[in-house]
Scaffold this active site. Structure first.
Site, short mmCIF file in Angstrom:
data_model
loop_
_atom_site.label_atom_id
_atom_site.label_comp_id
_atom_site.label_asym_id
_atom_site.label_seq_id
_atom_site.Cartn_x
_atom_site.Cartn_y
_atom_site.Cartn_z
N HIS A 100 5.30 -1.93 10.89
CA HIS A 100 6.61 -1.33 11.16
C HIS A 100 6.64 -0.48 12.42
O HIS A 100 7.71 -0.03 12.84
CB HIS A 100 7.09 -0.52 9.95
N ASP A 127 12.98 -0.30 2.85
CA ASP A 127 11.57 0.07 2.91
C ASP A 127 11.23 0.93 1.69
O ASP A 127 12.11 1.62 1.15
CB ASP A 127 11.32 0.88 4.19
N HIS A 129 9.14 3.31 2.16
CA HIS A 129 8.81 4.57 2.84
C HIS A 129 9.89 4.91 3.87
O HIS A 129 10.42 4.00 4.53
CB HIS A 129 7.46 4.46 3.57
N ASP A 131 9.34 6.49 6.71
CA ASP A 131 8.74 6.37 8.05
C ASP A 131 9.35 7.37 9.03
O ASP A 131 9.70 7.03 10.17
CB ASP A 131 8.89 4.94 8.58
N HIS A 144 2.90 3.47 12.03
CA HIS A 144 4.06 2.79 11.45
C HIS A 144 4.88 3.75 10.59
O HIS A 144 5.96 3.37 10.12
CB HIS A 144 3.65 1.54 10.66
N ASP A 230 11.31 -4.33 5.55
CA ASP A 230 9.87 -4.20 5.30
C ASP A 230 9.53 -4.95 4.02
O ASP A 230 10.25 -4.84 3.03
CB ASP A 230 9.52 -2.72 5.18
N ASP A 232 7.49 -4.21 1.85
CA ASP A 232 7.30 -3.33 0.70
C ASP A 232 8.61 -2.76 0.15
O ASP A 232 8.59 -2.00 -0.83
CB ASP A 232 6.26 -2.24 0.97
N GLU A 275 5.74 -5.99 8.33
CA GLU A 275 4.65 -5.66 7.40
C GLU A 275 4.14 -6.84 6.58
O GLU A 275 3.44 -6.65 5.58
CB GLU A 275 5.04 -4.49 6.47
#
Length: 310
Positions: A100, A127, A129, A131, A144, A230, A232, A275
């Site tokens: 990312h 995502d 997260h 980030d 990332h 992403d 995830d 990712e």
């Protein structure tokens, strides 16, 4: 939907992550049939291949945890230019990652074009997260985790990351699917006012309501909309090929609903797919799912889908 000109740009970046493997992501998307899938939906697809990493310039930072800083900055510079050019020359540039940290380059690039067009830039961040670390706050040193702070113009990147031609207002960022937040990121979210809908909120209220509200804001502002997807964001049970698995992610139907609502809106102007770590995949199932999600974004409907055996 109408036929779009789509540009595929590979970004084999893995300097921002802790596990190797994302370098193979762009070619895994191609192997999973992304270009052919979009052409079958009636879109024009041009694959520009992978962006090349330019020569590295030695970089240092007081935070000893940070690793691969020079390489991440070089990717950011190259991808900013590539994204700006692709956004000028196609309806929908699609950036194939790569970790990312590629968004350190792609989002500033498309935001520069939005500024040229006198349009506000919006970002949908899908995502686990947020980030939203800075170079000073990251404890892992994995870069990332820094794109959102950077492209929203937060302090601490001056003289290190490339200067921003234009930043994204934090109020124009919507995050869906968040479920892993560090203390420093929690504080940054509160300070910046980024719009965050974690998985508890999605469990309680559904994923469609906050997305529709965000899309109305984009439409009312005549904004450009970048989507950063992403792996995830998805539950690892359906998408195992990511080095940052967090249980409890978006389900198959929630993810497709997001893409279908984005398609209905007609507002998306650029896309990250990031990712994907093929080294961690199971017979390509994650790559295929990501391609299917991109197809939903670009007009494939439920009745068009064929049964697949993994």
């Amino acid at each position: 939907m109408k036929s779009l000109s789509c540009t595929l740009i590979g970004a084999p970046v893995q300097s921002g992550a802790s596990q190797p493997g994302c370098i193979m992501g762009p070619d895994a998307f191609r192997t999973a049939g992304l270009g052919e899938t979009l052409r079958a939906l009636g879109h024009q697809v041009k694959d520009l291949g992978n962006v090349s990493l330019p020569s590295l310039v030695s970089r240092d930072h007081p935070n000893p945890a940070i690793h691969d800083l020079a390489e991440t900055i070089a990717w950011a510079e190259a991808l900013t230019d590539a994204a700006y050019e692709a956004a000028q020359n196609s309806d929908l540039p699609i950036f194939l990652g790569g970790d990312h940290s590629l968004s350190i380059g792609t989002i500033p690039g498309v935001t520069r074009l939005a500024q040229d067009q006198n349009r506000p830039q919006f970002v949908l961040w899908l995502d686990a997260h947020p980030d939203i670390h800075t170079l000073n706050s990251t404890e892992s040193g994995n870069l990332h985790g820094t794109p959102v702070s950077y492209f929203t113009g937060q302090p601490g990147f001056e003289g290190v990351y490339p200067p921003l031609a234009a930043s994204v207002s934090p109020q124009n960022v919507c995050m869906l699917g968040i479920r892993s937040v560090d203390p420093a990121e929690r504080e940054a979210i509160q300070q910046t006012g980024v719009d965050v809908h974690d998985m508890r909120a999605i469990d309680e209220h559904g994923i469609g309501k906050p997305l529709k509200a965000f899309l109305k804001r984009v439409q009312d502002a005549n904004g450009a909309l970048h989507v950063s997807l992403d792996v995830d964001f998805l539950d690892p049970d359906i998408a195992p090929a990511v080095g940052t698995t967090v249980p409890g992610g978006a389900t198959f139907r929630e993810a497709h609903l997001v893409m279908e609502l984005l398609c209905d809106s007609g507002l998306v102007t650029s896309l990250d797919m990031v990712e994907l770590n093929p080294f961690l995949d199971e017979r390509g199932r994650t790559a295929k799912l990501m391609v299917d999600l991109c197809a939903s974004l670009l007009g494939r409907q439920v009745l068009d889908r064929k049964t697949r055996s993994f």
